[in-house]
Write a protein that holds these residues in place. Sequence first.
Motif, PDB file in Angstrom:
ATOM      1  N   THR A  20      15.325  35.179  38.469  1.00 15.32           N
ATOM      2  CA  THR A  20      14.342  34.249  37.915  1.00 15.32           C
ATOM      3  C   THR A  20      14.137  33.062  38.838  1.00 15.32           C
ATOM      4  N   SER A  21      12.990  32.409  38.680  1.00 13.87           N
ATOM      5  CA  SER A  21      12.644  31.238  39.481  1.00 13.87           C
ATOM      6  C   SER A  21      12.081  30.172  38.556  1.00 13.87           C
ATOM      7  N   ASN A  22      12.691  28.985  38.570  1.00 13.79           N
ATOM      8  CA  ASN A  22      12.286  27.909  37.672  1.00 13.79           C
ATOM      9  C   ASN A  22      12.393  26.554  38.357  1.00 13.79           C
ATOM     10  N   VAL A  23      11.919  25.537  37.656  1.00  9.95           N
ATOM     11  CA  VAL A  23      11.939  24.162  38.164  1.00  9.95           C
ATOM     12  C   VAL A  23      12.597  23.250  37.141  1.00  9.95           C
ATOM     13  N   VAL A  24      13.432  22.343  37.619  1.00  9.08           N
ATOM     14  CA  VAL A  24      13.879  21.207  36.811  1.00  9.08           C
ATOM     15  C   VAL A  24      13.186  19.978  37.379  1.00  9.08           C
ATOM     16  N   SER A  25      12.495  19.247  36.514  1.00 11.99           N
ATOM     17  CA  SER A  25      11.667  18.128  36.954  1.00 11.99           C
ATOM     18  C   SER A  25      12.235  16.811  36.432  1.00 11.99           C
ATOM     19  N   PRO A  26      12.990  16.083  37.268  1.00 11.97           N
ATOM     20  CA  PRO A  26      13.565  14.813  36.816  1.00 11.97           C
ATOM     21  C   PRO A  26      12.523  13.704  36.740  1.00 11.97           C
ATOM     22  N   GLY A  27      12.810  12.736  35.879  1.00 15.12           N
ATOM     23  CA  GLY A  27      12.076  11.492  35.901  1.00 15.12           C
ATOM     24  C   GLY A  27      12.796  10.522  36.819  1.00 15.12           C
TER      25      GLY A  27
END
Length: 267
Positions: free
Chosen positions: A179-186
Amino acid sequence: MDLRLAGKRALVTGSSSGIGEAIVKLLAAEGVAVVVHGRDESRANAVAETIRAEGGKAEVALGDLATDTGADAVAAAALAGGPIDILVNNAGVIPFHSWAEATAEIWAQTYNSNVISGVRMIQRLVPQMRERRWGRVIQIGGGLSQQPQASGPHYNASLAARHNLAVSLARELKGTGVTSNVVSPGAILASEAARATLIHMAQAHGWGETWEEMERNATQAIAPNDVGRLGRPEEIAAAVAYLASPSADYVSGATIRVDGGTIRSVI
């Protein structure tokens, strides 16, 4: 919490400090054998030694991912201990330039450091994941990819590219078990240096006397969100650990925003 990650191996790029350091420490606590990556040998070794002292398994891979030679060295060091099951592309730069200041050369350097560096590691490590029919690729992105500011246009665009390539890779890997995903921090309070800088700013602007007041008012002024504070590296690490785990088998091509509600979207 047992995320069923024991026995897996992970490479987290840019993990000798900040968010990357928090990620390798949490994965190691979950039983993952981690590869700490950085360009500074003493800093990378210090993180690895801390993990080992707490009973975890950690190796070190050194190299500049902005070059093919550096990426080759990192991949070779990471694979020396066995296959990599989890790749977290965290390494990158955060250059501060305006539209007038950001030359074409700076744009190219930023794209190379923040985007192509991750592509290099994907190309070197993901084929083996496909062969084994299981793997995780996680990009560390950011909210400026979706709601860019006028400042830092080259950085904003590089984040958008990270998000985009993650979805494209998910489509490429369909049916493979990878799988390929993103974690998007603030806005993340990633170090003691960042905390000291924020305190200095708060004192200069009269944002309060206690740390709680300073953080709340600084957040409102700099990165307003629904929670009313800055994020912590450990909160980004928790999202990465979930996506790396078998519990996220059904999650691919997704973005998990860990930003206190900074980015407002109904999709």
